[in-house]
Design a protein around this motif. Structure first.
Motif, PDB file in Angstrom:
ATOM      1  N   GLY A 118     -18.161   5.015  -1.198  1.00 39.89           N
ATOM      2  CA  GLY A 118     -17.100   4.631  -0.282  1.00 39.89           C
ATOM      3  C   GLY A 118     -15.727   4.746  -0.884  1.00 39.89           C
ATOM      4  O   GLY A 118     -15.492   4.329  -2.015  1.00 39.89           O
ATOM      5  N   LEU A 119     -14.830   5.336  -0.127  1.00 43.35           N
ATOM      6  CA  LEU A 119     -13.430   5.420  -0.518  1.00 43.35           C
ATOM      7  C   LEU A 119     -12.791   4.049  -0.298  1.00 43.35           C
ATOM      8  O   LEU A 119     -12.847   3.503   0.804  1.00 43.35           O
ATOM      9  CB  LEU A 119     -12.735   6.471   0.335  1.00 43.35           C
ATOM     10  N   ILE A 120     -12.188   3.488  -1.335  1.00 47.05           N
ATOM     11  CA  ILE A 120     -11.594   2.152  -1.234  1.00 47.05           C
ATOM     12  C   ILE A 120     -10.116   2.271  -0.883  1.00 47.05           C
ATOM     13  O   ILE A 120      -9.288   2.676  -1.698  1.00 47.05           O
ATOM     14  CB  ILE A 120     -11.750   1.374  -2.549  1.00 47.05           C
ATOM     15  N   THR A 121      -9.800   1.931   0.358  1.00 50.06           N
ATOM     16  CA  THR A 121      -8.407   1.815   0.801  1.00 50.06           C
ATOM     17  C   THR A 121      -8.310   0.576   1.688  1.00 50.06           C
ATOM     18  O   THR A 121      -9.325   0.086   2.190  1.00 50.06           O
ATOM     19  CB  THR A 121      -7.932   3.042   1.608  1.00 50.06           C
ATOM     20  N   ASP A 141      -7.843   8.722   5.768  1.00 50.09           N
ATOM     21  CA  ASP A 141      -7.935   8.555   4.311  1.00 50.09           C
ATOM     22  C   ASP A 141      -9.067   9.411   3.745  1.00 50.09           C
ATOM     23  O   ASP A 141      -8.932  10.030   2.682  1.00 50.09           O
ATOM     24  CB  ASP A 141      -8.186   7.088   3.962  1.00 50.09           C
ATOM     25  N   MET A 142     -10.198   9.438   4.454  1.00 51.65           N
ATOM     26  CA  MET A 142     -11.340  10.234   3.999  1.00 51.65           C
ATOM     27  C   MET A 142     -10.983  11.724   3.957  1.00 51.65           C
ATOM     28  O   MET A 142     -11.298  12.420   2.989  1.00 51.65           O
ATOM     29  CB  MET A 142     -12.530  10.013   4.925  1.00 51.65           C
ATOM     30  N   LYS A 143     -10.337  12.202   4.996  1.00 50.70           N
ATOM     31  CA  LYS A 143      -9.943  13.610   5.029  1.00 50.70           C
ATOM     32  C   LYS A 143      -8.995  13.930   3.872  1.00 50.70           C
ATOM     33  O   LYS A 143      -9.126  14.959   3.211  1.00 50.70           O
ATOM     34  CB  LYS A 143      -9.280  13.940   6.366  1.00 50.70           C
ATOM     35  N   ASN A 166     -11.104  -0.153   9.518  1.00 51.37           N
ATOM     36  CA  ASN A 166     -10.539   0.446  10.735  1.00 51.37           C
ATOM     37  C   ASN A 166     -10.864   1.937  10.721  1.00 51.37           C
ATOM     38  O   ASN A 166     -10.132   2.742  10.160  1.00 51.37           O
ATOM     39  CB  ASN A 166      -9.026   0.221  10.788  1.00 51.37           C
ATOM     40  N   LEU A 167     -11.984   2.305  11.344  1.00 44.24           N
ATOM     41  CA  LEU A 167     -12.502   3.661  11.246  1.00 44.24           C
ATOM     42  C   LEU A 167     -11.505   4.710  11.716  1.00 44.24           C
ATOM     43  O   LEU A 167     -11.402   5.791  11.137  1.00 44.24           O
ATOM     44  CB  LEU A 167     -13.807   3.781  12.045  1.00 44.24           C
ATOM     45  N   TRP A 170       0.829  -1.204   0.000  1.00 44.72           N
ATOM     46  CA  TRP A 170       0.000   0.000   0.000  1.00 44.72           C
ATOM     47  C   TRP A 170       0.865   1.256   0.000  1.00 44.72           C
ATOM     48  O   TRP A 170       1.648   1.489   0.910  1.00 44.72           O
ATOM     49  CB  TRP A 170      -0.922  -0.013   1.208  1.00 44.72           C
ATOM     50  N   ASN A 171       0.692   2.053  -1.039  1.00 46.90           N
ATOM     51  CA  ASN A 171       1.399   3.327  -1.175  1.00 46.90           C
ATOM     52  C   ASN A 171       0.348   4.395  -1.458  1.00 46.90           C
ATOM     53  O   ASN A 171       0.068   4.737  -2.607  1.00 46.90           O
ATOM     54  CB  ASN A 171       2.409   3.246  -2.315  1.00 46.90           C
ATOM     55  N   PRO A 172      -0.301   4.932  -0.396  1.00 47.29           N
ATOM     56  CA  PRO A 172      -1.494   5.766  -0.593  1.00 47.29           C
ATOM     57  C   PRO A 172      -1.274   7.017  -1.425  1.00 47.29           C
ATOM     58  O   PRO A 172      -2.078   7.311  -2.316  1.00 47.29           O
ATOM     59  CB  PRO A 172      -1.916   6.111   0.845  1.00 47.29           C
ATOM     60  N   SER A 173      -0.203   7.766  -1.162  1.00 53.84           N
ATOM     61  CA  SER A 173      -0.018   9.024  -1.890  1.00 53.84           C
ATOM     62  C   SER A 173       0.133   8.789  -3.383  1.00 53.84           C
ATOM     63  O   SER A 173      -0.314   9.596  -4.201  1.00 53.84           O
ATOM     64  CB  SER A 173       1.195   9.782  -1.349  1.00 53.84           C
TER      65      SER A 173
END
Length: 611
Positions: free
Chosen positions: A251-254, A266-268, A259-260, A222-225
């Protein structure tokens, strides 16, 4: 003398008529088109005028001349079709294409085919630290795959391969090790989210219904950026090329989706990123995002407060925190959806990770706070419990809530009757009800002929009178990205056949396809209503936003099995072109020099897909 006076008056009138100012000068006018407005009071028009980001004219080409000024750009459609911009009621377009990395496997027909394709890809990409792929199907494979099988194709590094639904993942031994998965690893939700195991309890290599999320992160995949930005750019560009102008992002898929406390970051990030694009004028889709709730251990009050905080900050007509998406179960074709009666092949009824009382709590609290709830209803029991929750919330006083049933795959006849009577809105992906990927065989095998005939994909019968609110969409990434095209979904809905397969048979056999007009509404005004935007988008009317799509061919003139082949020539969102098949140069209006939409202005390449 009198005749000279009359002549002077006549000349002055001509000059005045030639120099008179327009009623309201349009920035752009489209003329000579076949414009289907999706407005029942004025279904057809020839011309549309746009000023800033709004529609100021819907009428004839003659009327359009009254809105032409010196700076008006006139686009001659030469008979081409215009529709309102398409609206997706269910896709995951902000961050999901990371699940479609590596080698596509949809063409494989056997275990040997799968392993050959994966090995060829791994050999051709020796520098990739993790081998990715997507699209395997256990039925085509001949059963559930194993890590030992995958080791034959990729023995030297981790391999992580998504199935065709993107819910299950196949890992080799090195991926299990890198992801820290062992015999001692606990299943997140036994029977729903779990690792397939051998007789000794050791993981065999498949994580079912997102059990693999933590392993994906632990393995360094996982490399979010990088992944989130790349996904958004690719998917929004693709969407614009297909005529889409708005999306309810379900829904944002990550990998943090269960894990809220981590997922909220991630949502922000997603909203900050999209807001930056919006302010720079680069946001190509109106985006209405739902906050996902999947883990019943996460606090509902925290979910509501986080959603409201984002909605307070992001609540425009281009970018909005919309509501809540509840994902309580898995998929019927992996036997992880909750059914009222047992699956025939397992004797079990499936599992739900979010019990009926929790569904009720979420609906009540969300609706009390002005948030709509959209629920993944795959199994017949989950559908019933969600209908119960919607009914209870309405009785509580939340009569203006627009809670939506997502998917609507298996519905008991009595519950279907309740959906009709209560006029509960529905979204579905037509392709998931066809014989694509062997789903016809699975439906009969897992649930039997009686339930296929009376429970399955009843969305078409909801709209027999054209009044029930049903939207259709692709559900990317559960559909391949290439199948995002709304016209692909339209063809599927009005034929009940897979557009990719000329030999596809209509399924289910007892259902009647959507009529064409209802199908168009299911891509425009109905999902606009589900997004609470029906007064601003979804039809071509004066005062609405200039969200438009121009097609090469007329939907009403081609065969139904040719709808997916129609090319998108241009897409406009908020008065600006977000896609053209061929770049043109805007010029000032001149009666002798009109801008033309040529027959080669660009294309979302529908049809003739191979997967």
């Amino acid at each position: 003398m009198k005749s000279k006076y009359i002549l002077l008056v006549f000349i002055s009138l001509i000059v005045a008529s030639c120099t008179s100012k327009p009623i309201e000068e349009a920035d752009i006018i489209f003329t000579n088109g076949k414009i289907y407005t999706v407005n029942d009071n004025q279904p057809w028009a020839e011309a549309v005028g746009v000023k800033d980001n709004k529609i100021i004219l819907v009428g004839s080409s003659i009327e359009a001349k009254k809105y032409m000024g010196d700076k008006t750009e006139v686009i001659n459609l030469h008979g081409k079709m215009m529709l309102p911009g398409f609206v997706s009621g269910h896709d995951h377009l902000i961050s999901s294409n990371w699940m479609k990395a590596g080698v596509p496997l949809f063409d494989a027909k056997s275990k040997a085919d799968y392993l050959k394709l994966i090995k060829e890809y791994a050999d051709q990409n020796p520098d990739e630290p993790i081998v990715f792929g997507y699209g395997w199907n256990k039925d085509a494979y001949g059963g559930w795959p194993t890590a030992k099988d995958l080791d034959e194709a990729v023995p030297d590094r981790p391999a992580m391969i998504f199935d065709f639904t993107i819910h299950d993942m196949w890992l080799n031994t090195k991926a299990l090790e890198a992801g820290k998965i062992s015999k001692d690893t606990k299943d997140p939700n036994p029977g729903l989210t779990y690792w397939r195991r051998d007789a000794n309890g050791a993981p065999e290599g498949v994580g079912v219904e997102l059990a693999w999320l933590d392993a994906f992160i632990a393995a360094g995949a996982w490399n979010p950026s990088k992944m989130m930005k790349e996904s958004q750019e690719l998917l929004y560009n693709k969407a614009a090329s297909c005529g889409l102008t708005s999306v309810i992002n379900q829904g944002l898929i990550t990998p943090n989706i269960t894990n809220l406390k981590v997922y909220k970051e991630d949502m922000k990030w997603s909203f900050e990123y999209l807001d930056k694009l919006d302010k720079e004028g680069k946001l190509k889709l109106r985006t209405f995002q739902n906050y996902v709730y999947k883990n019943s251990k996460d606090d509902v009050d925290l979910l509501i407060s986080e959603t409201l905080a984002l909605k307070e900050k992001y609540n425009s007509d281009r970018l909005r925190m919309h509501g809540i998406k509840v994902h309580p179960e898995g998929n019927w074709n992996s036997n992880t959806s909750l059914m009222l009666e047992p699956f025939l092949n397992t004797g079990t009824v499936g599992v739900s990770g979010i019990k009926e009382n929790l569904l009720l709590e979420i609906h009540n609290k969300a609706n009390d706070n002005g948030l709509d709830v959209h629920v993944h209803v795959d199994g017949s029991a989950t559908t019933r419990y969600t209908i119960n929750a919607i009914e209870a919330s309405r009785k509580r006083g939340n009569t203006s809530a627009r809670n939506v049933l997502q998917h609507y795959f298996w519905t008991h006849p009595e519950d279907h009757k309740r959906v009709v009577e209560m006029n509960i809105p529905v979204n579905t992906t037509p392709l998931f009800g066809t014989d694509w990927q062997g789903q016809t065989k699975d439906a009969y095998k897992f649930l039997g002929e009686e339930r296929v005939n009376t429970y399955f994909m009843k969305y078409t019968s909801l709209s027999k009178d054209g009044s029930h609110n049903v939207s259709i969409s692709a559900d990317i990434p559960s559909s391949p990205v290439e199948l995002l095209d709304p016209l692909f979904n339209l063809e599927t809905a009005v034929t009940l056949q897979d557009p990719q397969n000329e030999n596809s048979q209509a399924f289910p056999p007892t259902e009647v396809p959507l009529d064409l007009i209802t199908g168009i509404k299911a891509l425009t005004i109905y999902p606009a209503w589900q997004a609470r935007m029906e007064d601003k988008i979804g039809s071509i009317e004066v005062g609405k936003y200039a969200d438009l799509v121009i097609l090469e061919d007329n939907i009403f003139e081609v065969g139904k099995r040719d709808l997916s082949k129609i090319k998108v020539n241009a897409t406009m969102m908020d008065g600006k072109f977000t896609f053209k098949r061929q770049k043109g140069v805007a010029v000032n209006y001149n009666p002798q020099h009109e801008i033309t939409i040529p027959s080669q202005i660009g294309c979302c390449e529908h049809g003739n897909h191979k997967h």
